[in-house]
Write a protein that holds these residues in place. Structure first.
Motif, PDB file in Angstrom:
ATOM      1  N   ARG A  10     -55.091 -39.708 -16.350  1.00 15.82           N
ATOM      2  CA  ARG A  10     -55.928 -39.585 -15.146  1.00 15.82           C
ATOM      3  C   ARG A  10     -56.765 -38.312 -15.233  1.00 15.82           C
ATOM      4  NH1 ARG A  10     -52.206 -41.026  -9.956  1.00 15.82           N
ATOM      5  NH2 ARG A  10     -51.615 -43.094 -10.611  1.00 15.82           N
ATOM      6  N   LYS A  11     -57.969 -38.420 -14.721  1.00 14.89           N
ATOM      7  CA  LYS A  11     -58.830 -37.241 -14.650  1.00 14.89           C
ATOM      8  C   LYS A  11     -58.547 -36.527 -13.329  1.00 14.89           C
ATOM      9  CE  LYS A  11     -62.642 -39.016 -17.366  1.00 14.89           C
ATOM     10  NZ  LYS A  11     -64.068 -39.312 -17.387  1.00 14.89           N
ATOM     11  N   ARG A  12     -58.502 -35.224 -13.384  1.00 11.41           N
ATOM     12  CA  ARG A  12     -58.297 -34.435 -12.172  1.00 11.41           C
ATOM     13  C   ARG A  12     -59.610 -33.751 -11.810  1.00 11.41           C
ATOM     14  NH1 ARG A  12     -53.016 -33.452 -10.340  1.00 11.41           N
ATOM     15  NH2 ARG A  12     -51.517 -34.356 -11.746  1.00 11.41           N
ATOM     16  N   PHE A  13     -59.922 -33.798 -10.535  1.00 15.58           N
ATOM     17  CA  PHE A  13     -61.139 -33.171 -10.057  1.00 15.58           C
ATOM     18  C   PHE A  13     -60.821 -31.752  -9.590  1.00 15.58           C
ATOM     19  CE2 PHE A  13     -61.757 -37.709  -9.468  1.00 15.58           C
ATOM     20  CZ  PHE A  13     -62.940 -37.882 -10.150  1.00 15.58           C
ATOM     21  N   ALA A  14     -61.767 -30.855  -9.757  1.00  8.15           N
ATOM     22  CA  ALA A  14     -61.550 -29.460  -9.371  1.00  8.15           C
ATOM     23  C   ALA A  14     -61.264 -29.337  -7.884  1.00  8.15           C
ATOM     24  CB  ALA A  14     -62.760 -28.615  -9.746  1.00  8.15           C
ATOM     25  N   SER A  15     -61.873 -30.181  -7.066  1.00 11.93           N
ATOM     26  CA  SER A  15     -61.654 -30.086  -5.625  1.00 11.93           C
ATOM     27  C   SER A  15     -60.228 -30.485  -5.242  1.00 11.93           C
ATOM     28  CB  SER A  15     -62.649 -30.970  -4.873  1.00 11.93           C
ATOM     29  OG  SER A  15     -62.460 -32.323  -5.245  1.00 11.93           O
ATOM     30  N   LEU A  16     -59.579 -31.308  -6.037  1.00 15.92           N
ATOM     31  CA  LEU A  16     -58.212 -31.727  -5.747  1.00 15.92           C
ATOM     32  C   LEU A  16     -57.184 -30.725  -6.247  1.00 15.92           C
ATOM     33  CD1 LEU A  16     -58.448 -35.518  -6.632  1.00 15.92           C
ATOM     34  CD2 LEU A  16     -58.518 -34.462  -4.368  1.00 15.92           C
ATOM     35  N   THR A  17     -57.527 -29.961  -7.285  1.00 14.63           N
ATOM     36  CA  THR A  17     -56.563 -29.039  -7.867  1.00 14.63           C
ATOM     37  C   THR A  17     -56.803 -27.598  -7.435  1.00 14.63           C
ATOM     38  OG1 THR A  17     -57.929 -28.779  -9.833  1.00 14.63           O
ATOM     39  CG2 THR A  17     -56.216 -30.482  -9.883  1.00 14.63           C
ATOM     40  N   ALA A  18     -57.835 -27.341  -6.653  1.00 21.74           N
ATOM     41  CA  ALA A  18     -58.136 -25.973  -6.223  1.00 21.74           C
ATOM     42  C   ALA A  18     -57.016 -25.459  -5.318  1.00 21.74           C
ATOM     43  CB  ALA A  18     -59.459 -25.935  -5.491  1.00 21.74           C
ATOM     44  N   ARG A  19     -56.705 -24.188  -5.467  1.00 21.45           N
ATOM     45  CA  ARG A  19     -55.650 -23.582  -4.670  1.00 21.45           C
ATOM     46  C   ARG A  19     -56.237 -22.487  -3.802  1.00 21.45           C
ATOM     47  NH1 ARG A  19     -51.279 -22.432  -9.235  1.00 21.45           N
ATOM     48  NH2 ARG A  19     -50.620 -20.927  -7.703  1.00 21.45           N
ATOM     49  N   LYS A  20     -55.524 -22.166  -2.721  1.00 25.01           N
ATOM     50  CA  LYS A  20     -55.960 -21.086  -1.844  1.00 25.01           C
ATOM     51  C   LYS A  20     -55.738 -19.756  -2.547  1.00 25.01           C
ATOM     52  CE  LYS A  20     -54.909 -23.354   2.491  1.00 25.01           C
ATOM     53  NZ  LYS A  20     -54.112 -23.287   3.711  1.00 25.01           N
ATOM     54  N   PRO A  21     -56.511 -18.741  -2.204  1.00 29.67           N
ATOM     55  CA  PRO A  21     -56.267 -17.419  -2.788  1.00 29.67           C
ATOM     56  C   PRO A  21     -54.883 -16.904  -2.395  1.00 29.67           C
ATOM     57  CG  PRO A  21     -58.384 -17.475  -1.643  1.00 29.67           C
ATOM     58  CD  PRO A  21     -57.700 -18.779  -1.381  1.00 29.67           C
ATOM     59  N   ALA A  22     -54.252 -16.176  -3.282  1.00 27.82           N
ATOM     60  CA  ALA A  22     -52.882 -15.735  -3.067  1.00 27.82           C
ATOM     61  C   ALA A  22     -52.761 -14.766  -1.897  1.00 27.82           C
ATOM     62  CB  ALA A  22     -52.347 -15.083  -4.334  1.00 27.82           C
ATOM     63  N   GLY A  23     -53.786 -13.979  -1.620  1.00 28.24           N
ATOM     64  CA  GLY A  23     -53.687 -12.964  -0.586  1.00 28.24           C
ATOM     65  C   GLY A  23     -53.869 -13.469   0.827  1.00 28.24           C
ATOM     66  N   SER A  24     -54.361 -14.658   1.016  1.00 26.65           N
ATOM     67  CA  SER A  24     -54.629 -15.129   2.374  1.00 26.65           C
ATOM     68  C   SER A  24     -53.952 -16.477   2.603  1.00 26.65           C
ATOM     69  CB  SER A  24     -56.129 -15.246   2.612  1.00 26.65           C
ATOM     70  OG  SER A  24     -56.695 -16.166   1.717  1.00 26.65           O
ATOM     71  N   PRO A  25     -52.822 -16.496   3.316  1.00 29.53           N
ATOM     72  CA  PRO A  25     -52.116 -17.755   3.520  1.00 29.53           C
ATOM     73  C   PRO A  25     -52.874 -18.743   4.400  1.00 29.53           C
ATOM     74  CG  PRO A  25     -51.103 -16.005   4.777  1.00 29.53           C
ATOM     75  CD  PRO A  25     -52.155 -15.373   3.915  1.00 29.53           C
ATOM     76  N   ARG A  26     -53.757 -18.261   5.246  1.00 26.77           N
ATOM     77  CA  ARG A  26     -54.514 -19.149   6.123  1.00 26.77           C
ATOM     78  C   ARG A  26     -55.875 -19.522   5.553  1.00 26.77           C
ATOM     79  NH1 ARG A  26     -53.960 -16.696  12.132  1.00 26.77           N
ATOM     80  NH2 ARG A  26     -52.041 -15.598  11.799  1.00 26.77           N
ATOM     81  N   GLY A  27     -56.209 -19.009   4.409  1.00 26.89           N
ATOM     82  CA  GLY A  27     -57.546 -19.250   3.890  1.00 26.89           C
ATOM     83  C   GLY A  27     -58.503 -18.253   4.503  1.00 26.89           C
ATOM     84  N   SER A  28     -59.635 -18.697   4.965  1.00 25.94           N
ATOM     85  CA  SER A  28     -60.623 -17.782   5.533  1.00 25.94           C
ATOM     86  C   SER A  28     -60.712 -17.905   7.043  1.00 25.94           C
ATOM     87  CB  SER A  28     -61.988 -18.053   4.899  1.00 25.94           C
ATOM     88  OG  SER A  28     -62.383 -19.378   5.207  1.00 25.94           O
ATOM     89  N   ALA A  29     -59.743 -18.532   7.685  1.00 27.90           N
ATOM     90  CA  ALA A  29     -59.771 -18.681   9.135  1.00 27.90           C
ATOM     91  C   ALA A  29     -59.495 -17.338   9.813  1.00 27.90           C
ATOM     92  CB  ALA A  29     -58.728 -19.706   9.576  1.00 27.90           C
ATOM     93  N   PRO A  30     -60.233 -17.008  10.859  1.00 28.79           N
ATOM     94  CA  PRO A  30     -59.993 -15.736  11.545  1.00 28.79           C
ATOM     95  C   PRO A  30     -58.699 -15.763  12.341  1.00 28.79           C
ATOM     96  CG  PRO A  30     -61.629 -17.018  12.726  1.00 28.79           C
ATOM     97  CD  PRO A  30     -61.318 -17.763  11.452  1.00 28.79           C
ATOM     98  N   LYS A  31     -58.185 -14.574  12.633  1.00 23.32           N
ATOM     99  CA  LYS A  31     -56.973 -14.478  13.443  1.00 23.32           C
ATOM    100  C   LYS A  31     -57.284 -14.919  14.861  1.00 23.32           C
ATOM    101  CE  LYS A  31     -54.730 -10.668  11.107  1.00 23.32           C
ATOM    102  NZ  LYS A  31     -54.207  -9.319  11.284  1.00 23.32           N
ATOM    103  N   ARG A  32     -56.289 -15.445  15.538  1.00 19.33           N
ATOM    104  CA  ARG A  32     -56.465 -15.882  16.918  1.00 19.33           C
ATOM    105  C   ARG A  32     -55.462 -15.174  17.803  1.00 19.33           C
ATOM    106  NH1 ARG A  32     -58.472 -21.891  17.408  1.00 19.33           N
ATOM    107  NH2 ARG A  32     -59.849 -21.893  15.645  1.00 19.33           N
TER     108      ARG A  32
END
Length: 86
Positions: A10-32
Motif C-alpha cells: 500500500r502507498k502511504r500519503f504524507a497527510s495520513l502519516t504526518a504527526r503533530k510536533p512533539a512540543g505542542s500536544p494540542r497542535g496550534s490551537a490557542p489556550k482557552r
C-alpha cells in the motif's frame, strides 16, 4: 479485484502519516479559559495551595480567600470539603 491488489504494497500519503510536533500536544490551537494563578504556602503543618481564576492577584484577594476558608473550617458550621488526592 481484491485478489489483484492483495500482493501489492500500500502507498502511504504524507497527510495520513504526518504527526503533530512533539512540543505542542494540542497542535496550534490557542489556550482557552481564564488565566490561572497558583499561590503556595508551606507551613509546619501543611502545604496551602490557593488557585485564583484571574491573572493578577492582590494581597487583599489572598487574605479574603484565607479568611473565607478559615470560616468554612469552623467545626460548628461543618462546611469543610476535604478532597483526598492520589
Amino acid at each position: 479485484m481484491q485478489g489483484v491488489l492483495a500482493g501489492r504494497p500500500r502507498k502511504r500519503f504524507a497527510s495520513l502519516t504526518a504527526r503533530k510536533p512533539a512540543g505542542s500536544p494540542r497542535g496550534s490551537a490557542p489556550k482557552r479559559g481564564a488565566p490561572v494563578t497558583r499561590i503556595e504556602y508551606v507551613t509546619s503543618k501543611a502545604k496551602v495551595v490557593l488557585t485564583f481564576r484571574k491573572q493578577s492577584v492582590a494581597a487583599e484577594d489572598i487574605l479574603a480567600a484565607l479568611d473565607e476558608a478559615r470560616l468554612k473550617a469552623d467545626p460548628e458550621k461543618r462546611t469543610l470539603n476535604i478532597e483526598r488526592l492520589r
